[in-house]
Enzyme design. Structure first.
Site, PDB file in Angstrom:
ATOM      1  CG  LEU A   1      52.790 -19.643  10.391  1.00 40.44           C
ATOM      2  CD1 LEU A   1      51.986 -18.573  11.130  1.00 40.44           C
ATOM      3  CD2 LEU A   1      51.819 -20.738   9.914  1.00 40.44           C
TER       4      LEU A   1
ATOM      5  CG  ASP B   1      41.736 -24.254   5.698  1.00 44.55           C
ATOM      6  OD1 ASP B   1      42.510 -25.058   6.247  1.00 44.55           O
ATOM      7  OD2 ASP B   1      40.722 -23.773   6.257  1.00 44.55           O
TER       8      ASP B   1
ATOM      9  CB  ILE C   1      58.784 -48.428 -13.480  1.00 42.89           C
ATOM     10  CG1 ILE C   1      57.637 -49.132 -12.736  1.00 42.89           C
ATOM     11  CG2 ILE C   1      58.599 -48.526 -14.997  1.00 42.89           C
ATOM     12  CD1 ILE C   1      56.284 -48.473 -12.914  1.00 42.89           C
TER      13      ILE C   1
ATOM     14  N   GLY D   1      64.363 -48.310 -13.376  1.00 41.13           N
ATOM     15  CA  GLY D   1      65.640 -48.926 -13.011  1.00 41.13           C
ATOM     16  C   GLY D   1      66.748 -47.893 -12.967  1.00 41.13           C
ATOM     17  N   GLY D   2      67.900 -48.249 -13.539  1.00 46.78           N
ATOM     18  CA  GLY D   2      69.051 -47.339 -13.534  1.00 46.78           C
ATOM     19  C   GLY D   2      68.721 -45.998 -14.165  1.00 46.78           C
TER      20      GLY D   2
ATOM     21  CD  GLU E   1      51.507 -24.014   1.307  1.00 44.29           C
ATOM     22  OE1 GLU E   1      50.270 -23.953   1.371  1.00 44.29           O
ATOM     23  OE2 GLU E   1      52.180 -23.476   0.423  1.00 44.29           O
TER      24      GLU E   1
ATOM     25  CB  SER F   1      51.516 -36.647   5.948  1.00 47.01           C
ATOM     26  OG  SER F   1      51.823 -36.408   4.595  1.00 47.01           O
ATOM     27  CD  GLU F   2      53.868 -37.070   9.900  1.00 45.65           C
ATOM     28  OE1 GLU F   2      53.989 -35.998   9.266  1.00 45.65           O
ATOM     29  OE2 GLU F   2      54.438 -38.120   9.566  1.00 45.65           O
TER      30      GLU F   2
HETATM   31  N1  CAA Z   1      40.448 -21.709   9.485  1.00 45.08           N
HETATM   32  C1  CAA Z   1      40.026 -20.747  10.364  1.00 45.08           C
HETATM   33  N2  CAA Z   1      40.273 -20.794  11.697  1.00 45.08           N
HETATM   34  C2  CAA Z   1      40.980 -21.841  12.150  1.00 45.08           C
HETATM   35  C3  CAA Z   1      41.457 -22.860  11.324  1.00 45.08           C
HETATM   36  C4  CAA Z   1      41.151 -22.774   9.922  1.00 45.08           C
HETATM   37  N3  CAA Z   1      41.557 -23.709   9.078  1.00 45.08           N
HETATM   38  N4  CAA Z   1      42.132 -23.766  12.053  1.00 45.08           N
HETATM   39  C5  CAA Z   1      42.091 -23.346  13.323  1.00 45.08           C
HETATM   40  N5  CAA Z   1      41.388 -22.179  13.382  1.00 45.08           N
HETATM   41  C6  CAA Z   1      41.077 -21.407  14.577  1.00 45.08           C
HETATM   42  C7  CAA Z   1      40.328 -22.279  15.576  1.00 45.08           C
HETATM   43  O1  CAA Z   1      38.934 -22.274  15.341  1.00 45.08           O
HETATM   44  C8  CAA Z   1      40.679 -21.628  16.899  1.00 45.08           C
HETATM   45  O2  CAA Z   1      39.853 -20.505  17.104  1.00 45.08           O
HETATM   46  P1  CAA Z   1      39.048 -20.330  18.520  1.00 45.08           P
HETATM   47  O3  CAA Z   1      40.137 -20.291  19.578  1.00 45.08           O
HETATM   48  O4  CAA Z   1      38.337 -19.041  18.354  1.00 45.08           O
HETATM   49  O5  CAA Z   1      38.185 -21.525  18.644  1.00 45.08           O
HETATM   50  C9  CAA Z   1      42.102 -21.116  16.677  1.00 45.08           C
HETATM   51  O6  CAA Z   1      42.286 -21.027  15.243  1.00 45.08           O
HETATM   52  C10 CAA Z   1      43.155 -22.025  17.247  1.00 45.08           C
HETATM   53  O7  CAA Z   1      42.925 -23.315  16.709  1.00 45.08           O
HETATM   54  P2  CAA Z   1      43.538 -24.644  17.359  1.00 45.08           P
HETATM   55  O8  CAA Z   1      43.330 -24.602  18.839  1.00 45.08           O
HETATM   56  O9  CAA Z   1      43.025 -25.822  16.611  1.00 45.08           O
HETATM   57  O10 CAA Z   1      45.084 -24.424  17.089  1.00 45.08           O
HETATM   58  P3  CAA Z   1      46.327 -25.338  17.454  1.00 45.08           P
HETATM   59  O11 CAA Z   1      47.353 -24.486  18.078  1.00 45.08           O
HETATM   60  O12 CAA Z   1      45.900 -26.588  18.148  1.00 45.08           O
HETATM   61  O13 CAA Z   1      46.915 -25.699  15.998  1.00 45.08           O
HETATM   62  C11 CAA Z   1      47.183 -26.932  13.983  1.00 45.08           C
HETATM   63  C12 CAA Z   1      46.221 -26.394  15.054  1.00 45.08           C
HETATM   64  C13 CAA Z   1      46.294 -27.683  13.036  1.00 45.08           C
HETATM   65  C14 CAA Z   1      48.213 -27.884  14.549  1.00 45.08           C
HETATM   66  C15 CAA Z   1      47.870 -25.748  13.292  1.00 45.08           C
HETATM   67  O14 CAA Z   1      48.810 -25.129  14.141  1.00 45.08           O
HETATM   68  C16 CAA Z   1      48.556 -26.112  11.994  1.00 45.08           C
HETATM   69  O15 CAA Z   1      47.923 -26.218  10.941  1.00 45.08           O
HETATM   70  N6  CAA Z   1      49.899 -26.275  12.036  1.00 45.08           N
HETATM   71  C17 CAA Z   1      50.698 -26.466  10.831  1.00 45.08           C
HETATM   72  C18 CAA Z   1      51.229 -25.150  10.358  1.00 45.08           C
HETATM   73  C19 CAA Z   1      51.698 -25.191   8.948  1.00 45.08           C
HETATM   74  O16 CAA Z   1      51.024 -25.703   8.066  1.00 45.08           O
HETATM   75  N7  CAA Z   1      52.867 -24.601   8.711  1.00 45.08           N
HETATM   76  C20 CAA Z   1      53.411 -24.463   7.404  1.00 45.08           C
HETATM   77  C21 CAA Z   1      53.745 -23.012   7.156  1.00 45.08           C
HETATM   78  S1  CAA Z   1      53.843 -22.414   5.529  1.00 45.08           S
HETATM   79  C22 CAA Z   1      55.138 -23.155   4.757  1.00 45.08           C
HETATM   80  O17 CAA Z   1      55.186 -24.344   4.746  1.00 45.08           O
HETATM   81  C23 CAA Z   1      56.212 -22.368   4.072  1.00 45.08           C
HETATM   82  C24 CAA Z   1      55.941 -21.901   2.706  1.00 45.08           C
HETATM   83  O18 CAA Z   1      56.394 -20.820   2.306  1.00 45.08           O
HETATM   84  C25 CAA Z   1      55.186 -22.741   1.749  1.00 45.08           C
END
Ligand code: CAA
Length: 387
Positions: free
Chosen positions: A127, A242, A343, A345-346, A369, A372-373
Site C-alpha cells: 500500500l 484491521d 534489568i 544491565g550490561g 500497519e 500509534s498516532e
Molecule cells: N474498514 C472499512 N472501511 C473503512 C475503514 C475500515 N477499517 N476505515 C475507513 N474506511 C472507509 C471509510 O468508511 C470511508 O468510506 P466512505 O467514504 O464510504 O465513508 C473511506 O474508507 C475513507 O475513510 P477515511 O475518510 O476515514 O479515510 P482517511 O483518508 O481519513 O484515512 C486513516 C483514514 C485512518 C488515516 C487511514 O488512512 C489509515 O489507516 N492510515 C494508515 C495506513 C497504514 O496503516 N499503513 C501501513 C501499510 S502496511 C505496512 O505497514 C507494510 C507491511 O508490509 C506490513
C-alpha cells in the site's frame, strides 16, 4: 489473568504445537538470522506444513479453517521466539490471504490463496509509497485499463516479504480525481514482466524478515486479477489492515512476554548488594508493571479476536478493538523490552542474550500497519464522531 475458560481443546492444541515448534525450530536460529539477515525459508515452509500460514483460511483453499483466537494464540507463540518469523506469518495470514478470501473471486482464491495458505509460497501486501505512508489515499502509483489488462506504474515501499513473496496484493490509483474512492487492488504474480523487487531496507530490527520496494514499470496485469471492484481498493486496504493490526498486536505481545519471562528469570538469579535484584522494589515494580500491561494487552487481543470471529455472522466492524489492541500491545512491547534491557544491565545490551533483539524488534510494532498516532486517530474519531 486467566483466559483459559475461553480456550477450546482445539485452541490449546494449536497453541501448544506453535509453542513447541517455536522453541525447537525457531528460537535456536533466531539470533543467527538476526545477525545475517538471511530469510529463514526452511522454517517458514515448515510453518506452512503445520497450517500456521493460513490458520483462518477455509480448508478448501489450503488453510486450517480455524478461528481468529486460534490464529492469535499461535502467532503469540511464534513471536516469543522470533518477531521476524511472526511478521511474515501475520502478513501472509491477514494482509494477504484474508483480503483475497474476503474479496476475491473463486478463481482468485483457488489460484492465489491455496499455495500461500499451505505455505508453499509467501504473499505480500503493498500500500505504502515513499511519500504516502499514514496518508495512504495520496498514493501516486497508477493503473490504467487497456482492453482486458491493466497497466501498472509506480514505486511502492516498505513491503514485508517484498523480495521473497510469489504474489502481492498491490493498491494503485485507477481514478486519481476521486482520491480514496479512485483506488483499486490488484494481485500481481512474481515474474510478471515490468514487476521487480527494488532496494532492500536495512532496518533496526526484524532482520530475518526481508522488506523492500516494489517497482512497477508498464506492468501488464490481467483484468481478472482486479481484487474487488474498481474504486473499492481503499476500503479493502483499510478492512484488511484491521485484521493485520490484530497480527501486529500478537507479535508485540509475544515480544513483551519473551522480555518479561527473561526478566523474571534474571531477577531471581542475579545478586547485588547481598540480595537477589528482584528483591529491590525498583526492580520488582518494573516486573509488576510489565505483567499488568501484558495481561491487559492479552485481554484486548482476545476481545478483538472474538469480535472478528463473530463478524463472520454479524458483519460487525472491529476497527476500534483492532486499533486499541495494536496500540496498547505495541506500547507494551516497547515498555517491557525497554525495562528488560535495563534489568539485565550490561547483559541486556549484549548480543549474548536475546533481550537486545527483543528491544530492537519491538520498535517497529509501534510503526507499521498504522503508527500509534494513526491508531489514536482511528480510536478518537470512532469514539467522538469528530474528524
Ligand atoms: N474498514 C472499512 N472501511 C473503512 C475503514 C475500515 N477499517 N476505515 C475507513 N474506511 C472507509 C471509510 O468508511 C470511508 O468510506 P466512505 O467514504 O464510504 O465513508 C473511506 O474508507 C475513507 O475513510 P477515511 O475518510 O476515514 O479515510 P482517511 O483518508 O481519513 O484515512 C486513516 C483514514 C485512518 C488515516 C487511514 O488512512 C489509515 O489507516 N492510515 C494508515 C495506513 C497504514 O496503516 N499503513 C501501513 C501499510 S502496511 C505496512 O505497514 C507494510 C507491511 O508490509 C506490513
Amino acid at each position: 489473568m486467566s483466559f483459559s475458560h475461553l480456550l477450546t481443546d482445539e485452541h490449546k492444541m494449536i497453541q501448544q504445537a506453535a509453542r513447541d515448534f517455536a522453541k525447537k525450530e525457531i528460537a535456536p536460529i533466531a539470533a543467527e538470522h538476526d545477525l545475517s539477515g538471511e530469510f529463514p525459508a526452511e522454517t517458514i515452509k515448515k510453518m506452512g506444513a503445520m497450517g500456521l500460514m493460513g490458520i483462518e483460511v477455509p480448508e478448501e483453499y489450503g488453510g486450517a479453517g480455524m478461528d481468529t483466537l486460534a490464529y492469535a494464540l499461535a502467532l503469540i507463540e511464534i513471536a516469543k521466539a522470533d518477531a521476524a518469523h511472526a511478521v511474515m506469518m501475520s502478513v501472509n495470514n491477514s494482509l494477504y490471504c484474508h483480503g483475497i478470501v474476503t474479496h476475491g473471486t473463486e478463481e482468485q482464491k483457488q489460484k492465489f490463496v491455496t499455495p500461500s495458505a499451505s505455505g508453499e509460497v509467501l504473499g505480500a501486501y503493498s500500500l505504502t509509497e515513499t511519500q504516502s505512508g499514514s496518508d495512504s489515499a495520496t498514493m501516486r502509483g497508477k493503473a490504467v485499463k487497456d482492453g482486458d489488462e491493466y497497466i501498472l506504474n509506480g514505486l511502492k515501499s516498505w513491503v514485508t516479504s517484498g523480495p521473497v513473496a510469489s504474489f502481492v496484493v498491490v493498491f494503485m490509483m485507477t481514478d486519481p480525481d476521486k482520491g480514496a474512492k479512485g483506488i483499486s487492488a490488484f494481485i500481481v504474480e512474481k515474474g510478471t514482466p515490468g514487476f521487480t523487487a527494488g532496494r532492500k531496507e536495512h532496518k533496526l530490527g526484524i532482520h530475518a524478515s526481508p522488506t523492500s520496494e516494489l517497482i512497477f514499470e508498464n506492468c501488464r496485469v490481467p483484468a481478472a486479477n482486479l481484487l474487488g471492484k474498481e474504486g473499492e481498493g481503499f476500503k479493502i486496504a483499510m478492512g484488511v489492515l484491521d485484521v493485520g493490526r490484530i497480527g501486529i498486536a500478537c507479535q508485540a505481545l509475544g515480544l513483551a512476554e519473551a522480555a518479561y519471562e527473561a526478566s523474571v528469570a534474571y531477577v531471581g538469579e542475579r545478586e547485588a548488594f547481598g540480595k537477589k535484584i528482584g528483591q529491590f522494589q525498583g526492580t520488582g515494580f518494573k516486573i509488576a508493571d510489565m505483567k499488568t500491561r501484558i495481561e491487559a494487552a492479552r485481554g484486548l487481543i482476545y476481545d478483538v479476536a472474538m469480535a472478528k470471529t463473530r463478524s463472520k455472522d454479524t458483519g460487525e466492524r472491529y476497527t476500534l478493538q483492532a486499533s486499541m489492541a495494536k496500540l496498547f500491545a505495541s506500547e507494551t512491547a516497547m515498555f517491557c523490552t525497554h525495562h528488560a534491557v535495563q534489568i539485565h544491565g550490561g547483559m541486556g545490551y549484549s548480543k549474548e542474550l536475546p533481550v537486545e533483539r527483543y528491544f530492537r524488534d519491538a520498535k517497529i510494532t509501534e510503526i507499521y500497519e498504522g503508527t500509534s498516532e494513526i491508531q489514536r486517530l482511528v480510536i478518537s474519531r470512532l469514539e467522538t464522531g469528530l474528524r
